[in-house]
Design an enzyme around this catalytic site. Structure first.
Site, PDB file in Angstrom:
ATOM      1  N   HIS A   1      26.927  33.125  47.777  1.00 58.79           N
ATOM      2  CA  HIS A   1      26.104  33.001  46.661  1.00 58.79           C
ATOM      3  C   HIS A   1      25.885  34.071  45.945  1.00 58.79           C
ATOM      4  O   HIS A   1      26.072  35.281  46.327  1.00 58.79           O
ATOM      5  CB  HIS A   1      24.705  32.333  47.366  1.00 58.79           C
ATOM      6  CG  HIS A   1      24.141  33.480  48.224  1.00 58.79           C
ATOM      7  ND1 HIS A   1      24.200  33.729  49.517  1.00 58.79           N
ATOM      8  CD2 HIS A   1      23.107  34.518  47.975  1.00 58.79           C
ATOM      9  CE1 HIS A   1      23.736  35.039  49.863  1.00 58.79           C
ATOM     10  NE2 HIS A   1      22.966  35.250  48.908  1.00 58.79           N
TER      11      HIS A   1
ATOM     12  N   ARG B   1      24.641  33.145  55.592  1.00 62.89           N
ATOM     13  CA  ARG B   1      24.415  32.781  54.502  1.00 62.89           C
ATOM     14  C   ARG B   1      25.644  32.239  53.825  1.00 62.89           C
ATOM     15  O   ARG B   1      26.762  33.013  53.903  1.00 62.89           O
ATOM     16  CB  ARG B   1      23.802  33.926  53.375  1.00 62.89           C
ATOM     17  CG  ARG B   1      22.467  34.282  53.818  1.00 62.89           C
ATOM     18  CD  ARG B   1      21.371  33.473  53.825  1.00 62.89           C
ATOM     19  NE  ARG B   1      21.563  32.264  53.028  1.00 62.89           N
ATOM     20  CZ  ARG B   1      21.300  32.124  51.607  1.00 62.89           C
ATOM     21  NH1 ARG B   1      20.882  33.210  50.800  1.00 62.89           N
ATOM     22  NH2 ARG B   1      21.290  30.920  50.786  1.00 62.89           N
TER      23      ARG B   1
ATOM     24  N   TYR C   1      25.551  44.003  51.018  1.00 58.88           N
ATOM     25  CA  TYR C   1      24.967  44.327  49.800  1.00 58.88           C
ATOM     26  C   TYR C   1      24.768  45.998  49.664  1.00 58.88           C
ATOM     27  O   TYR C   1      24.817  46.696  50.897  1.00 58.88           O
ATOM     28  CB  TYR C   1      23.400  44.025  49.987  1.00 58.88           C
ATOM     29  CG  TYR C   1      23.401  42.685  49.564  1.00 58.88           C
ATOM     30  CD1 TYR C   1      23.389  42.024  48.133  1.00 58.88           C
ATOM     31  CD2 TYR C   1      23.326  41.557  50.303  1.00 58.88           C
ATOM     32  CE1 TYR C   1      23.058  40.777  47.651  1.00 58.88           C
ATOM     33  CE2 TYR C   1      23.002  40.124  50.043  1.00 58.88           C
ATOM     34  CZ  TYR C   1      22.986  39.841  48.750  1.00 58.88           C
ATOM     35  OH  TYR C   1      22.646  38.440  48.337  1.00 58.88           O
TER      36      TYR C   1
ATOM     37  N   HIS D   1      22.658  35.660  43.401  1.00 55.97           N
ATOM     38  CA  HIS D   1      21.392  35.359  43.107  1.00 55.97           C
ATOM     39  C   HIS D   1      21.087  35.451  41.623  1.00 55.97           C
ATOM     40  O   HIS D   1      21.854  36.315  40.930  1.00 55.97           O
ATOM     41  CB  HIS D   1      20.533  36.616  43.699  1.00 55.97           C
ATOM     42  CG  HIS D   1      20.321  36.617  45.335  1.00 55.97           C
ATOM     43  ND1 HIS D   1      19.365  35.861  45.923  1.00 55.97           N
ATOM     44  CD2 HIS D   1      21.220  37.249  46.192  1.00 55.97           C
ATOM     45  CE1 HIS D   1      19.772  36.017  47.059  1.00 55.97           C
ATOM     46  NE2 HIS D   1      20.582  36.698  47.353  1.00 55.97           N
TER      47      HIS D   1
ATOM     48  N   TYR E   1      27.700  36.384  54.581  1.00 53.04           N
ATOM     49  CA  TYR E   1      27.006  37.522  55.611  1.00 53.04           C
ATOM     50  C   TYR E   1      26.184  36.923  56.552  1.00 53.04           C
ATOM     51  O   TYR E   1      25.494  36.045  56.637  1.00 53.04           O
ATOM     52  CB  TYR E   1      26.365  38.592  54.774  1.00 53.04           C
ATOM     53  CG  TYR E   1      25.436  38.146  53.865  1.00 53.04           C
ATOM     54  CD1 TYR E   1      24.088  37.901  54.546  1.00 53.04           C
ATOM     55  CD2 TYR E   1      25.555  37.935  52.470  1.00 53.04           C
ATOM     56  CE1 TYR E   1      22.877  37.647  53.646  1.00 53.04           C
ATOM     57  CE2 TYR E   1      24.353  37.555  51.683  1.00 53.04           C
ATOM     58  CZ  TYR E   1      23.056  37.502  52.082  1.00 53.04           C
ATOM     59  OH  TYR E   1      22.099  37.105  51.398  1.00 53.04           O
TER      60      TYR E   1
END
Ligand SMILES: [Fe+2]
Length: 232
Positions: free
Chosen positions: A153, A150, A101, A155, A140
């Site tokens: 995905h 995770r 991110y 959000h 990640y």
């Protein structure tokens, strides 16, 4: 409006100990209902700035193109009776192709991409439809438990007509083996409800020699509602 009860196991509980943050985050006292005021129901929710031309294309927000697998994510926002919800603000945020991110708190040692911010927004059309062009996010690691990763995905946040009408969820990709090991996914105990968080690969949505297509419909309420992690 008819109010329908939420079927057990179809929404994530506030406390799910395998997902460690919920232990500190979940309320320990009964919830208090705050009476709604007229402004809660009718206040404008969007910022003063209009949605821009590249807000729903995360691959065109910088000088160059981001690294990774280009994808189109599209779907419809529907109510419990499958009626389209027009004019909803749909916002997304995600990691880049390497699973990183662009955020000060992300210290995962994967490269940042100078051509990818990972945030977008759009407004549903009269048919309740939205569409984003983006990059498939990478998995990640997170420190929830030993060797926790995770699944890939995106959000999603949806705003209706007021700040009090916000829903937050995550979209996953079909066939991702990490979903079986992910406590956020597994906190939704109902198999069919869990499937509603998974997008569908759709050949018809792909653009030849350009991008793969995934369909993700979002159902706001009712027995077929999408699992939401946050309801305000
Ligand atoms: Fe995430």
């Amino acid at each position: 409006m008819k109010v329908r009860a939420i079927v057990s196991g179809t929404q994530p509980p506030l406390l799910f100990p395998p997902y460690r943050s919920t232990i500190r985050r979940a309320p320990k006292e009964p919830l208090i209902r705050i009476p709604e005021t007229l402004s809660d129901l009718n206040a404008p929710v969007y910022g003063w700035w209009p949605v821009g031309e590249t807000d729903n294309d995360l691959t065109r927000q910088h000088q160059g193109e981001p690294q990774g697998e280009r994808i189109i994510v599209s779907g419809r926002v529907l109510d419990e009776d499958a009626r389209p919800v027009a004019g909803a603000l749909v916002e997304i945020w995600q990691a880049n192709a390497a699973g990183r991110y662009k955020h000060v708190k992300d210290d995962h040692p994967a490269p940042l991409d100078p051509n990818f911010t990972g945030a977008g927004r759009t407004i549903t059309d009269a048919d309740g439809r939205y569409e984003f062009t983006t990059i498939k996010p990478g998995a990640y690691p997170w420190r929830n438990h030993e060797n926790a990763w995770r699944p890939a995905h995106i959000h999603f946040s949806l705003f209706g007509t007021s700040f009090r009408a916000r829903l937050v969820t995550q979209m996953y990709f079909p066939g991702d083996p990490l979903m079986a090991h992910d406590p956020m996914v597994q906190s939704v105990r109902d198999d069919r409800a869990r499937e509603r968080m998974v997008s569908r690969f759709e050949l018809g949505l792909t653009r030849p020699e350009w991008a793969l297509g995934y369909v993700f419909d979002i159902i706001l309420r009712g027995e077929n509602a999408t699992p939401f992690e946050e309801r305000t």
